[in-house]
Design an enzyme around this catalytic site. Sequence first.
Site, short mmCIF file in Angstrom:
data_model
loop_
_atom_site.label_atom_id
_atom_site.label_comp_id
_atom_site.label_asym_id
_atom_site.label_seq_id
_atom_site.Cartn_x
_atom_site.Cartn_y
_atom_site.Cartn_z
N ARG A 1 0.88 -0.94 -0.26
CA ARG A 1 0.22 0.00 0.57
C ARG A 1 0.69 1.37 -0.59
NH1 ARG A 1 -1.28 2.42 4.38
NH2 ARG A 1 -1.60 1.19 5.85
N TYR B 1 5.05 5.90 10.82
CA TYR B 1 4.59 4.22 11.43
C TYR B 1 5.83 3.21 10.28
CZ TYR B 1 0.78 3.72 8.91
OH TYR B 1 -0.33 3.57 7.80
N HIS C 1 -3.13 5.06 4.41
CA HIS C 1 -4.36 4.07 4.50
C HIS C 1 -6.05 4.63 4.70
CE1 HIS C 1 -7.80 2.20 6.68
NE2 HIS C 1 -7.02 0.98 5.96
#
Length: 398
Positions: A286, A299, A290
Amino acid sequence: MWPSSQFLDFPGGKVAFTSEMRFISESPKERIPCYRVLDDDGQLIEGGINVGKEIAVKMYSDMATLQTMDTIFYDAQRQGRISFYLTTIGEEAINIASAAALTIDDFVVPQYREPGVLLWRGFTLEQFANQCFSNRGDDCRGRQMPIHYGSKKLNYLTVASTIASQLPHAVGVAYSLKMDGKDACAVTYFGDGGSSEGDFHAALNFAAVTEAPVLFICRNNGWAISTPTSDQFRSDGIVVRGEAYGVRSIRVDGNDTLALYSAVRAAREMAICEQRPILIEAMTYRVGHHSTSDDSTKYRPVDEIELWRSARDPITRFRKWIESNGWWSSEAESELRSNVRKQLLDAIQVAERTEKPPLVDMFTDVYDAVPSNLSEQEKWLRETIKIHPQDYPSDFPL
């Protein structure tokens, strides 16, 4: 024939006895290989692939359209014009290649990162814009979050936000198709995070026992929002779980358009002809956040994101292949991108000006005749709006 003392005649099949105490290893010595057709430079690794010019060009065009659409809608959310958005950047091949391998009779039970399947089936840019702006043209009548699409006409069940809840539903759809003798299957999508939900395990077991013609397509993109796969499970990804439930499985390079198309096409044939579920683990990444509510740089290493964006982009890889066949050019690329951008910006401007659905639509479409409790709720809401008009948009159609 073995003597009866050498096996256990257990329901479901005979199990041989052994005097050697041996535990099954918690992990295999070698990881399950990943099926691939194109290398990183977009060149065929070996053998031929049965994809003609027309379908290959449409796959590429839809992948590029999806990428452009994501970029523009994401910007629109950042401008405050829509409330939420979620991109498929880095996962375009899974969307389009899998859709190309299906037929319109196959029912799609999506998660929320498969708008490309709708695009392939004919959902227009105007329809995408209407849904994201929740206006009168939205088939869901403004009752769904943006990007939670659905289309009865295109056999695309409406997206639900709850993770993995779509998986048991897909098995139910597939079992219904089987009982009706339809030449079709159900296809459901989910992320690696979804495999950590109980619905995943229930769905695989349900599908295996009922021998339902359903394809489980997992987008293993390494991250369940901010949780890496290393914190989710210790198994060799998702593909190994299929065997445990009695489901035929394959691991595919999720950024290889041709490999995905071939695998899904073969899986569909097996699911329908042999009446069985199939699990496909598509290894991808990805690249985007998100959602618009997330900042993945908090992160994930930025250089990791950039590596997948630049060196492992599925659109770039597939473009190199169709260009090497003489099916695409820089001129065609510029024309496509320009046209899509213009069409989408026009669609957004129209969608933004289109009136919202009327208030009554909040209470319809569930029952044939609206029950008294919903009528009461509508009455209370209208009274509340009259008392507190400052809390509601002045242009909201009552």
